[in-house]
Design a protein around this motif. Structure first.
Motif, PDB file in Angstrom:
ATOM      1  N   LEU A 181      45.377  33.063 -14.233  1.00  0.00           N
ATOM      2  CA  LEU A 181      45.358  31.647 -14.602  1.00  0.00           C
ATOM      3  C   LEU A 181      44.283  30.883 -13.838  1.00  0.00           C
ATOM      4  O   LEU A 181      43.604  30.016 -14.401  1.00  0.00           O
ATOM      5  CB  LEU A 181      46.734  31.035 -14.372  1.00  0.00           C
ATOM      6  CG  LEU A 181      47.846  31.616 -15.245  1.00  0.00           C
ATOM      7  CD1 LEU A 181      49.200  31.034 -14.846  1.00  0.00           C
ATOM      8  CD2 LEU A 181      47.564  31.372 -16.723  1.00  0.00           C
ATOM      9  N   VAL A 182      44.124  31.199 -12.561  1.00  0.00           N
ATOM     10  CA  VAL A 182      43.038  30.583 -11.793  1.00  0.00           C
ATOM     11  C   VAL A 182      41.693  30.942 -12.437  1.00  0.00           C
ATOM     12  O   VAL A 182      40.802  30.094 -12.572  1.00  0.00           O
ATOM     13  CB  VAL A 182      43.078  31.045 -10.322  1.00  0.00           C
ATOM     14  CG1 VAL A 182      41.806  30.627  -9.588  1.00  0.00           C
ATOM     15  CG2 VAL A 182      44.303  30.477  -9.613  1.00  0.00           C
ATOM     16  N   GLY A 183      41.570  32.185 -12.884  1.00  0.00           N
ATOM     17  CA  GLY A 183      40.342  32.637 -13.513  1.00  0.00           C
ATOM     18  C   GLY A 183      40.034  31.910 -14.806  1.00  0.00           C
ATOM     19  O   GLY A 183      38.878  31.533 -15.056  1.00  0.00           O
ATOM     20  N   VAL A 184      41.049  31.680 -15.633  1.00  0.00           N
ATOM     21  CA  VAL A 184      40.784  31.011 -16.908  1.00  0.00           C
ATOM     22  C   VAL A 184      40.471  29.536 -16.694  1.00  0.00           C
ATOM     23  O   VAL A 184      39.630  28.966 -17.402  1.00  0.00           O
ATOM     24  CB  VAL A 184      41.950  31.205 -17.906  1.00  0.00           C
ATOM     25  CG1 VAL A 184      43.154  30.355 -17.555  1.00  0.00           C
ATOM     26  CG2 VAL A 184      41.479  30.877 -19.326  1.00  0.00           C
ATOM     27  N   VAL A 185      41.094  28.889 -15.707  1.00  0.00           N
ATOM     28  CA  VAL A 185      40.756  27.497 -15.405  1.00  0.00           C
ATOM     29  C   VAL A 185      39.313  27.398 -14.932  1.00  0.00           C
ATOM     30  O   VAL A 185      38.552  26.530 -15.390  1.00  0.00           O
ATOM     31  CB  VAL A 185      41.723  26.910 -14.357  1.00  0.00           C
ATOM     32  CG1 VAL A 185      41.219  25.545 -13.861  1.00  0.00           C
ATOM     33  CG2 VAL A 185      43.125  26.768 -14.942  1.00  0.00           C
ATOM     34  N   GLN A 186      38.911  28.287 -14.024  1.00  0.00           N
ATOM     35  CA  GLN A 186      37.540  28.267 -13.527  1.00  0.00           C
ATOM     36  C   GLN A 186      36.539  28.531 -14.656  1.00  0.00           C
ATOM     37  O   GLN A 186      35.501  27.865 -14.769  1.00  0.00           O
ATOM     38  CB  GLN A 186      37.363  29.317 -12.424  1.00  0.00           C
ATOM     39  CG  GLN A 186      35.987  29.292 -11.769  1.00  0.00           C
ATOM     40  CD  GLN A 186      35.689  27.965 -11.099  1.00  0.00           C
ATOM     41  OE1 GLN A 186      36.410  27.539 -10.210  1.00  0.00           O
ATOM     42  NE2 GLN A 186      34.627  27.296 -11.547  1.00  0.00           N
ATOM     43  N   HIS A 187      36.854  29.504 -15.509  1.00  0.00           N
ATOM     44  CA  HIS A 187      35.972  29.816 -16.634  1.00  0.00           C
ATOM     45  C   HIS A 187      35.852  28.628 -17.579  1.00  0.00           C
ATOM     46  O   HIS A 187      34.749  28.302 -18.056  1.00  0.00           O
ATOM     47  CB  HIS A 187      36.493  31.039 -17.384  1.00  0.00           C
ATOM     48  CG  HIS A 187      35.741  31.336 -18.641  1.00  0.00           C
ATOM     49  ND1 HIS A 187      34.386  31.609 -18.659  1.00  0.00           N
ATOM     50  CD2 HIS A 187      36.150  31.377 -19.947  1.00  0.00           C
ATOM     51  CE1 HIS A 187      33.992  31.820 -19.903  1.00  0.00           C
ATOM     52  NE2 HIS A 187      35.032  31.683 -20.694  1.00  0.00           N
ATOM     53  N   ALA A 188      36.973  27.965 -17.866  1.00  0.00           N
ATOM     54  CA  ALA A 188      36.948  26.811 -18.768  1.00  0.00           C
ATOM     55  C   ALA A 188      36.132  25.669 -18.178  1.00  0.00           C
ATOM     56  O   ALA A 188      35.390  24.988 -18.895  1.00  0.00           O
ATOM     57  CB  ALA A 188      38.377  26.350 -19.067  1.00  0.00           C
TER      58      ALA A 188
END
Length: 201
Positions: A181-188
């Motif tokens: 989830l941290v990864g998808v927030v950063q990617h977004a």
């Protein structure tokens, strides 16, 4: 997590809330992922599989699965004092895909959960988010007994652009899911910044 005035006299923090979708094929672990990380009792809309659904519900590889999500899963996780994620798990079967448009409204990004034993089942989710320019990452759920493949092999098999992250995870493990989830927030956030820069240049 307690919101309100702290012991040190700091003013209360009003958290930013973000909406994240969790998508993927039938039986890939979406409900499990939301439940593993949610700090509230997750909302589930599961029904038992029936004989009438056998012709359309391919349970190959997930023979032990007896229920399916028919609307959505919902959970919540506080990543930081000022950042809360609302998680919406989408239904996996094609006959429930009409729900995706409704669920995707206002979303920051998405996690496409994949099973390497049934990788083709996540093609529809990848295509959906690509067509709508919704930033997403692919999280490979490492089921016991399944073969492990390098992330680059998964990327090639799904024909993903280089900028789309591919990560390995265990949908049952809270820490593993939190990292996703941290990864998808950063990617977004990075995706949004890149597109704003492209518009202004």
């Amino acid at each position: 997590m307690i919101f309100g005035r702290s012991e040190r006299g700091k003013p209360p923090v009003e958290p930013v809330t973000l909406k994240i979708l969790v998508a993927g094929g039938f039986g890939v672990g979406k409900t499990t992922l939301v439940a593993a990380v949610s700090e509230i009792r997750p909302l589930r809309t599961e029904e038992y599989l029936t004989e009438a659904g056998r012709p359309v519900d391919d349970t190959t590889g997930v023979e032990a699965k007896h229920t399916t999500t028919v609307a959505m899963d919902f959970g919540r996780i506080t990543l930081r004092e000022d950042l809360v994620l609302y998680l919406f798990g989408t239904p996996g079967q094609e006959r429930f895909w009409f729900m995706w448009d409704e669920l995707s409204e206002g979303s920051l990004g998405a996690v496409v959960l994949a099973d390497t034993r049934r990788l083709e089942d996540c093609f529809a989710a990848v295509d959906y988010f690509e067509r709508r320019s919704i930033p997403f990452l692919v999280a490979v759920n490492c089921f016991e007994g399944s073969d492990r493949y390098p992330e680059e092999d998964v990327r090639q098999a799904l024909d993903l652009d280089d900028g789309i992250p591919v990560v390995l995870c265990d949908a049952r493990d809270r820490r593993s899911v939190r990292d996703v989830l941290v990864g998808v927030v950063q990617h977004a956030m990075d995706y949004g910044a890149e597109h704003r820069e492209a518009v202004t240049t």
